[in-house]
Design an enzyme around this catalytic site. Structure first.
Site, PDB file in Angstrom:
ATOM      1  N   LYS A  72      71.053  60.732  38.898  1.00  0.00           N
ATOM      2  CA  LYS A  72      70.519  61.029  40.227  1.00  0.00           C
ATOM      3  C   LYS A  72      71.324  62.109  40.942  1.00  0.00           C
ATOM      4  CE  LYS A  72      67.902  56.831  40.951  1.00  0.00           C
ATOM      5  NZ  LYS A  72      68.130  56.090  39.703  1.00  0.00           N
TER       6      LYS A  72
HETATM    7  C1  LIG Z   1      67.142  55.688  38.767  1.00  0.00           C
HETATM    8  C2  LIG Z   1      67.582  55.372  37.391  1.00  0.00           C
HETATM    9  C3  LIG Z   1      66.665  55.291  36.307  1.00  0.00           C
HETATM   10  C4  LIG Z   1      65.172  55.423  36.498  1.00  0.00           C
HETATM   11  O1  LIG Z   1      64.781  56.751  36.800  1.00  0.00           O
HETATM   12  P1  LIG Z   1      63.335  57.032  37.429  1.00  0.00           P
HETATM   13  O2  LIG Z   1      63.337  58.494  37.761  1.00  0.00           O
HETATM   14  O3  LIG Z   1      63.244  56.166  38.655  1.00  0.00           O
HETATM   15  O4  LIG Z   1      62.322  56.664  36.403  1.00  0.00           O
HETATM   16  C5  LIG Z   1      67.164  55.081  35.041  1.00  0.00           C
HETATM   17  N1  LIG Z   1      68.490  54.911  34.827  1.00  0.00           N
HETATM   18  C6  LIG Z   1      69.395  54.974  35.828  1.00  0.00           C
HETATM   19  C7  LIG Z   1      70.843  54.770  35.524  1.00  0.00           C
HETATM   20  C8  LIG Z   1      68.980  55.208  37.146  1.00  0.00           C
HETATM   21  O5  LIG Z   1      69.891  55.259  38.140  1.00  0.00           O
END
Ligand SMILES: *Cc1c(COP(=O)(O)O)cnc(C)c1O
Length: 462
Positions: free
Chosen positions: A112
């Site tokens: 993220k």
């Molecule tokens: C947010 C997140 C996901 C999922 O990603 P999306 O874009 O919501 O599908 C997967 N793994 C981790 C570690 C995350 O923080």
């Protein structure tokens, strides 16, 4: 470049407006009116370029005249300067034709950061030009809140307020939210669970008087600018394995469908991607929807990959919009069924188109732990539980094309699950090894809208 809503009833906006707005007024999500494409020569020319240069070339067509080229280049440079790896998104080899794209070298050790760091710099550049000040509020079960705080800390035109459920986030996640010392960072520990936090954030947005008085803004995963930032690493990874001459597949640990939707955009831009594989944990609503056409909610069961514990996958709406030939009314109808009846059936034609691009699979808790153990034994790579879900599903989906699996978090963010699965203690990287010694700053608050709003008023700078 103009942006339209997936439900067809909201005003058409510029990039900057869509970024600052987040959710469209008709409840839909903003998407670009058209997708720019790259020629094979354009794509070939990306190979070997620094991450920041690829980011500039991929994202430039989407931002219109929001920033000059020089401004946009310096925004990108600032966004990625605090990453702990020169490649930003390095690729490591797991097996003969299987590669892992490590997206966890950012400041909070999860993918993220790629989007949030960029959005922090974009907001700051836009607001300092207009002289406006906003208050970003968000609810988090862990990763999103820490990434947002890390992205906005110290920026002069933004306060960032994050609500997290008291006692229900991991210690690493909590410390990442409570140890930044900048005055514009406000971590609130709410006496409630994640759903309570999310509900109070929604309440704040619906309290128009409050919303206007503090200049409320959101940066959740439906923000188009976040999706856009994630398109870049599909290009760096694929070109380093021989695209555009060679086709590659991707497997993505999926929750809100933002990350994999970025892969879909990369494909539409001309990147030769064979299939995009959606990997879910035991909360497998997306796997069921893609394989059967029925998107039916069943409640959430907590797992060792908590960032994928969802049943309403917001960005899936963007994919539906395309497979329904951009018919906003059709999408609005399905979303109304979801709200009123707890689910909807994807039409035959739309499902067929969905399956032309997306495949899917799931991993149980036991399979996830098994994959952490066997991957460590065979390769020495310590996977976080989210990445392990994807590695398991990718193995089932291998063809002759190289498979690139996205590793979305560093194993040190989930030390208990990793230790239980493979007996390894995953240490924090050196640059944050003192996280457990830094002093914390957090305000505990009742699960009460008035109390939370009053705190926001008091704490933010004026
Ligand atoms: C947010 C997140 C996901 C999922 O990603 P999306 O874009 O919501 O599908 C997967 N793994 C981790 C570690 C995350 O923080």
């Amino acid at each position: 470049m103009r942006y339209v809503s997936t439900r067809g009833q909201a005003p058409v906006l510029s990039f900057e407006q869509a970024m600052l707005t987040g959710l469209a007024r008709d409840g839909g999500l903003y998407v670009p009116e058209t997708i720019p494409t790259l020629t094979a020569a354009d794509i070939a020319a990306l190979a070997g370029q620094p991450y920041e240069e690829v980011a500039f070339r991929i994202m430039r067509p989407y931002i219109g005249d929001a920033f000059t080229d020089d401004e946009f280049r310096s925004i990108i440079a600032r966004a990625y300067e605090h990453f702990g790896h020169a490649a930003r998104a390095p690729l490591v080899q797991l097996g003969a034709n299987h590669f892992l794209l490590e997206l966890f070298h950012g400041p909070t050790l999860a993918f993220k950061d790629f989007a949030m760091q960029l959005i922090g710099q974009l907001f700051q550049a836009s607001l300092s030009r207009s002289g406006k000040r906003v208050t970003i509020v968000g609810a988090t079960s862990g990763d999103t809140g820490s990434a947002a705080i890390e992205a906005f800390r110290g920026l002069s035109n933004v306060d960032v307020v994050i609500l997290f459920p008291h006692g229900r986030v991991s210690e690493v996640q909590r410390r990442q939210m409570t140890t930044p010392s900048e005055g514009n960072v406000h971590a609130l520990a709410v006496d409630g669970d994640f759903d309570d936090c999310q509900a109070r954030v929604k309440d704040m947005f619906n309290d128009f008087e409050f919303r206007d008085s503090v200049g409320l803004a959101g940066v959740n995963s439906i923000n188009w600018a976040r999706v856009l930032a994630q398109v870049v690493y599909y290009f760096t990874a694929a070109t380093s394995l021989g695209a555009p001459q060679r086709t590659v597949d991707f497997t993505v640990p999926t929750g809100n469908f933002g990350d994999i939707f970025a892969g879909y955009i990369a494909k539409r831009m001309g990147l030769p991607i064979g299939k995009l594989v959606v990997a879910t944990n035991q909360n497998d609503i997306l796997h069921r929807a893609i394989s059967t056409g029925g998107y039916i909610t069943q409640g959430v069961t907590p797992s060792i990959s908590p960032s994928m514990d969802i049943q309403v996958s917001s960005n899936f709406e963007r994919a539906l919009f395309d497979v329904y030939d951009r018919d906003g009314a059709a999408v609005a109808g399905q979303m109304a069924d979801l709200k009123e009846k707890g689910g909807f059936q994807i039409s035959q034609g739309a499902l067929q188109r969905l399956q032309e691009t997306f495949a899917s699979g799931r991993a149980s808790e036991e399979e996830t732990a098994d994959t952490i153990r066997t991957t460590f034994a065979q390769t020495g790579e310590v996977l976080c539980p989210h990445s392990a879900v994807a590695v398991k599903v990718a193995a089932e989906q291998m063809t002759d094309a190289p498979m690139i699996t996205l590793a979305t978090a560093h194993p040190a963010k989930f030390p208990a699950a990793v230790q239980a699965a493979c007996g390894q203690h995953a240490p924090l990287p050196n640059r944050m090894a003192d996280l457990y010694e830094r002093s914390e700053r957090v305000t505990r608050v009742a699960n009460d809208l008035a109390a939370i709003e009053q705190l926001v008023h008091e704490r933010r700078a004026h």
